[in-house]
Write a protein that holds these residues in place. Structure first.
Motif, PDB file in Angstrom:
ATOM      1  N   LEU A   1     -78.701   1.438  41.708  1.00 44.59           N
ATOM      2  CA  LEU A   1     -78.924   1.680  43.138  1.00 44.59           C
ATOM      3  C   LEU A   1     -80.372   2.029  43.449  1.00 44.59           C
ATOM      4  O   LEU A   1     -80.826   1.860  44.585  1.00 44.59           O
ATOM      5  CB  LEU A   1     -78.004   2.801  43.625  1.00 44.59           C
ATOM      6  CG  LEU A   1     -76.495   2.500  43.592  1.00 44.59           C
ATOM      7  CD1 LEU A   1     -75.708   3.701  44.054  1.00 44.59           C
ATOM      8  CD2 LEU A   1     -76.178   1.288  44.443  1.00 44.59           C
ATOM      9  N   GLN A   2     -81.131   2.492  42.455  1.00 38.85           N
ATOM     10  CA  GLN A   2     -82.478   2.963  42.725  1.00 38.85           C
ATOM     11  C   GLN A   2     -83.416   1.843  43.170  1.00 38.85           C
ATOM     12  O   GLN A   2     -84.392   2.089  43.867  1.00 38.85           O
ATOM     13  CB  GLN A   2     -83.048   3.651  41.480  1.00 38.85           C
ATOM     14  CG  GLN A   2     -82.367   4.988  41.167  1.00 38.85           C
ATOM     15  CD  GLN A   2     -82.913   5.614  39.889  1.00 38.85           C
ATOM     16  OE1 GLN A   2     -83.799   5.050  39.246  1.00 38.85           O
ATOM     17  NE2 GLN A   2     -82.385   6.786  39.549  1.00 38.85           N
TER      18      GLN A   2
ATOM     19  N   GLY B   1     -74.878   0.693  48.311  1.00 42.38           N
ATOM     20  CA  GLY B   1     -74.135   1.052  47.124  1.00 42.38           C
ATOM     21  C   GLY B   1     -72.692   0.631  47.084  1.00 42.38           C
ATOM     22  O   GLY B   1     -72.068   0.689  46.023  1.00 42.38           O
TER      23      GLY B   1
ATOM     24  N   LEU C   1     -73.312  -6.336  45.605  1.00 41.68           N
ATOM     25  CA  LEU C   1     -73.584  -4.906  45.676  1.00 41.68           C
ATOM     26  C   LEU C   1     -74.443  -4.669  46.906  1.00 41.68           C
ATOM     27  O   LEU C   1     -75.589  -5.114  46.972  1.00 41.68           O
ATOM     28  CB  LEU C   1     -74.298  -4.448  44.395  1.00 41.68           C
ATOM     29  CG  LEU C   1     -74.684  -2.973  44.326  1.00 41.68           C
ATOM     30  CD1 LEU C   1     -73.457  -2.085  44.432  1.00 41.68           C
ATOM     31  CD2 LEU C   1     -75.451  -2.690  43.037  1.00 41.68           C
TER      32      LEU C   1
ATOM     33  N   VAL D   1     -74.320   3.021  37.515  1.00 45.77           N
ATOM     34  CA  VAL D   1     -74.376   2.760  38.953  1.00 45.77           C
ATOM     35  C   VAL D   1     -75.603   3.393  39.595  1.00 45.77           C
ATOM     36  O   VAL D   1     -76.244   2.809  40.473  1.00 45.77           O
ATOM     37  CB  VAL D   1     -73.060   3.223  39.620  1.00 45.77           C
ATOM     38  CG1 VAL D   1     -72.863   4.735  39.475  1.00 45.77           C
ATOM     39  CG2 VAL D   1     -73.039   2.839  41.089  1.00 45.77           C
ATOM     40  N   HIS D   2     -75.976   4.592  39.140  1.00 45.63           N
ATOM     41  CA  HIS D   2     -77.125   5.255  39.761  1.00 45.63           C
ATOM     42  C   HIS D   2     -78.426   4.540  39.410  1.00 45.63           C
ATOM     43  O   HIS D   2     -79.327   4.432  40.253  1.00 45.63           O
ATOM     44  CB  HIS D   2     -77.178   6.723  39.320  1.00 45.63           C
ATOM     45  CG  HIS D   2     -75.997   7.522  39.798  1.00 45.63           C
ATOM     46  ND1 HIS D   2     -75.771   7.806  41.129  1.00 45.63           N
ATOM     47  CD2 HIS D   2     -74.952   8.072  39.104  1.00 45.63           C
ATOM     48  CE1 HIS D   2     -74.645   8.511  41.246  1.00 45.63           C
ATOM     49  NE2 HIS D   2     -74.118   8.677  40.031  1.00 45.63           N
TER      50      HIS D   2
ATOM     51  N   ASN E   1     -66.028   0.457  43.915  1.00 45.89           N
ATOM     52  CA  ASN E   1     -66.537   1.160  45.108  1.00 45.89           C
ATOM     53  C   ASN E   1     -66.553   0.171  46.264  1.00 45.89           C
ATOM     54  O   ASN E   1     -67.602  -0.183  46.789  1.00 45.89           O
ATOM     55  CB  ASN E   1     -67.935   1.722  44.846  1.00 45.89           C
ATOM     56  CG  ASN E   1     -68.381   2.669  45.956  1.00 45.89           C
ATOM     57  OD1 ASN E   1     -67.559   3.248  46.664  1.00 45.89           O
ATOM     58  ND2 ASN E   1     -69.695   2.827  46.124  1.00 45.89           N
TER      59      ASN E   1
END
Length: 705
Positions: A55-56, A197, A193, A51-52, A91
């Motif tokens: 998101l970048q 996030g 998405l 996920v990280h 999420n």
């Protein structure tokens, strides 16, 4: 009230090294997935591991990812990614996913509920009906609920859900309903998405950027046939639609190929080379396959060949003393030696059916060669190519093939009747012939028979045989003879004869649509359910064991016997027209080509007229006041059913014709008597009846005094 969301306990997922690719061009979810599957693996999944990384690169845009509300028939919404992985991380944006709005009545219940929808006390099995009412609102059964959450004992939200479970407010009231209220529900929804996030569902037809993922490619690469100046590099195929491969070799040489092999030439002997092969997919270089090798250039004895086949041989030798390696050389290719560090080697890529002479020597200090030992042998011929049988003649089998790769001197060809469905072990030497050309013809064979055709190439003066190639060959079945039809009203029985062998017969009847074609192993067939008085064409084709091999069809036509029409009615229209109608025979209902022979006859005018019709008709131009007799018969070729009759008289044109009669008698006052007048009128009526039979007339006497 809010819908009750149930948690799902997910299993572990096997993790593979993945790469992620953000695409800014907006497309629909289906278009995005199609592109990802063509150029990558699929639309990306989202897990706690990636996920990280995802998101970048989001920026200020929302992106499609690989989750759809209902996918591949999944019973539980939002439970599986498009690649089939279970959803193990969520999420959702608050209030999402939006549930479907539904209402349903609640039955009375004395159990008090608090503000979160849970019983205040005494939560026992007797209070479960209220839970069933909630499940009814959610379109779930208790079994489905337990399949998702496990047994209903102190259920708690699953830790994988980041958004808290919404509450369910229920009040026990006989007239109240439970309402599931939410934002706009999207039936066909896909997961986006959001730029910050979180998740939110959107219409799948909406255009958004998207994120693809691909698994890092790890392939295999090999080097073979290494000599002082050459090396053959081959590698495993890249995943998906690979357009080409970029091959990079030490020294800056780079080339693009579309095959999975590259012959590296002009190499330096004894040199270390590094080779990288990059699969190119949609213009993108995947992870390279790497290999390194040395070119290398050996004094041996007792050089012996073993395990000789069509393209390879195993050589072994003895050697005493030290050496760096051994050099094995083909006499015909002295510049393409093989190197080995042991006293045995398998040499491949040989020419089949060819005589070879190999030498072996030991190499010391990479430059000094020993005295060579040599050995000669023939490789076996390879299999002949494209062996086929014409299969188009009833008594002849013509075999054709192409020359095998490599060398050969002649061919051995065999033909035997197949004793079972498989052509194995059917090539006995006693039933074989030799030929030097790539075709052979066998004559006087049985029609419709299955044979086993075997061909092998020979070499070394026809002493060494290659592997037999075996196929099934067939003679074409004969067409049927003496095809006869025996029709009745609604049946046609067909029978025939045939010469030779056959598997079955393909029979059909036209007009199409009345009956489908069928297969029969017998030499007869009874076509049922037909229409009476219809012209049918029967076709019979002989079939063999080979599905696409059949005889020429044989056709024969005939009519089913007609049955009489059930009724005929003649309706007078006016002085010159009569409408004639009749019923379709029950046995002919639904048939479109029934013909009728219609006849009308007038006795007075001595006129008869016949016509053939396919429907009711009106007779015009008739004579007024005339009685006409009609008959209707069903006509089928030369066959005619029994006639059905009807009659009627056209309306008369009424005219008054007067003629005078003078009555004289020897008896006084006889003419003036009433009986005389009556007798006279009766006699005239008898004569008129004989003369004007079948027409309208009325005779009245008027006496003038």
């Amino acid at each position: 009230m809010r819908v009750l969301w149930l948690t799902l306990l997910l299993g572990s997922v096997i993790w593979a090294e993945e790469q992620y690719f953000h695409h800014s061009n907006p497309t629909t979810w289906d278009e995005a997935r199609q592109y990802c599957q063509a150029c990558f693996k699929d639309l990306t999944t989202i897990t706690c591991r990636n996920v990280h990384d995802l998101l970048q690169k989001l920026g200020n845009s929302d992106f499609w990812v690989g989750l759809r509300r209902s996918f591949n028939g999944s019973i539980i919404p939002w439970s599986r990614w498009s690649n089939g992985d279970p959803v193990s991380y969520q999420n959702w944006y608050p209030g999402h996913p939006v549930p479907k709005v539904e209402t349903c009545p609640l039955t009375p219940n004395n159990t008090s509920m608090n503000s979160t929808g849970a019983p205040k006390a005494n939560n026992t099995e007797e209070q479960c009906p209220l839970v069933l009412e909630i499940l009814n609102c959610l379109n779930l059964t208790l079994g489905e609920l337990e399949n998702i959450t496990g047994p209903l004992v102190n259920p708690t939200p699953h830790s994988l859900y980041s958004s808290p479970l919404p509450t369910v407010n229920i009040t026990s009231n006989e007239t109240q309903t439970c309402d599931i209220k939410a934002e706009k529900y999207i039936e066909d929804s896909c997961l986006a998405l959001l730029s910050f996030g979180m998740w939110k569902e959107k219409e799948c037809n909406e255009s958004l950027p998207f994120i693809c993922y691909d698994e890092r490619f790890f392939g295999e690469i090999n080097i073979s046939n290494v000599t002082k100046s050459e090396g053959h590099v081959n590698w495993s195929q890249g995943p998906g639609n690979i357009s080409n491969y970029t091959v990079k070799v030490t020294g800056g040489h780079e080339s693009n190929v579309t095959t999975m092999v590259k012959i590296l030439k002009n190499l330096t002997s004894g040199t270390l080379y590094n080779v990288q092969v990059y699969p190119v997919k949609c213009g993108r270089h995947l992870n390279p396959q790497n290999i390194s090798f040395y070119t290398s250039p050996s004094d041996v004895y007792n050089l012996t060949e073993m395990n000789v086949d069509d393209t390879s041989v195993r050589l072994s030798w003895n050697h005493s003393g030290n050496c760096d390696f051994y050099l094995i050389t083909d006499k015909d290719k002295p510049d393409e030696p093989n190197t080995i560090n042991t006293t045995e080697i398998k040499i491949s890529n040989l020419v089949p059916g060819k005589e070879y002479t190999f030498t072996a020597c030991a190499v010391v200090n990479r430059t000094t060669k020993s005295v060579s030992a040599s050995v000669s042998f023939f490789t076996k011929p390879s299999r002949v190519l494209n062996l086929t049988s014409a299969d188009n003649n009833c008594t002849v089998i013509s075999a054709y093939w192409k020359k095998p790769a490599g060398n050969h001197s002649s061919y051995n060809i065999c033909l035997n009747e197949a004793s079972n469905s498989q052509c194995e072990n059917h090539c006995q030497p006693g039933n074989c012939n030799q030929t030097k050309v790539e075709h052979f013809t066998f004559t006087d064979k049985t029609p419709g028979m299955k044979y086993c055709l075997c061909v092998a190439a020979l070499t070394n003066n026809s002493q060494l045989s290659g592997e037999m190639v075996t196929i099934a060959a067939y003679t074409r079945p004969e067409k049927v003879e003496l095809l006869n039809l025996f029709p009745s009203n609604q049946h046609i029985f067909a029978s025939w004869t045939v010469n030779g062998h056959f598997k079955e017969f393909l029979v059909s009847i036209e007009p199409a649509g009345l009956i489908k074609e069928d297969r029969t192993p017998y030499k007869n067939y009874n076509f049922t359910g037909l229409k009476a008085g219809v012209h049918y064409t029967v076709k019979v084709t002989t079939l063999s064991e080979k599905p696409d091999l059949k005889s020429d069809p044989v056709y024969i036509s005939d009519y089913t016997k007609p049955t009489p029409t059930p009724w005929v009615t003649a309706i007078v229209l006016n002085e010159t027209s009569i409408s004639l109608t009749w019923g379709v025979p029950k046995e002919s209902e639904g048939a479109s080509d029934i013909k009728y022979e219609v006849t009308h006859h007038s006795a007075y005018w001595n006129s008869t007229n016949s016509t053939q019709q396919d429907k009711n008709l009106t007779f015009v131009g008739l004579r007024s006041g005339t009685n006409y007799n009609f008959s209707v018969s069903v006509k089928a070729g030369n066959l005619t059913s029994l006639p059905v009759f009807a009659s009627n008289q056209t309306k008369p044109y009424r005219k008054t014709l007067t003629f005078a009669m003078l009555c004289t008698s020897k008896t006084p006052l006889l003419c003036s008597e009433g009986q005389t007048q009556t007798d006279t009128l009766n006699e005239l009526t008898k004569n008129f009846s004989k003369t004007f039979l079948g027409i309208h007339w009325n005779l009245t006497m008027v006496v003038r005094k």
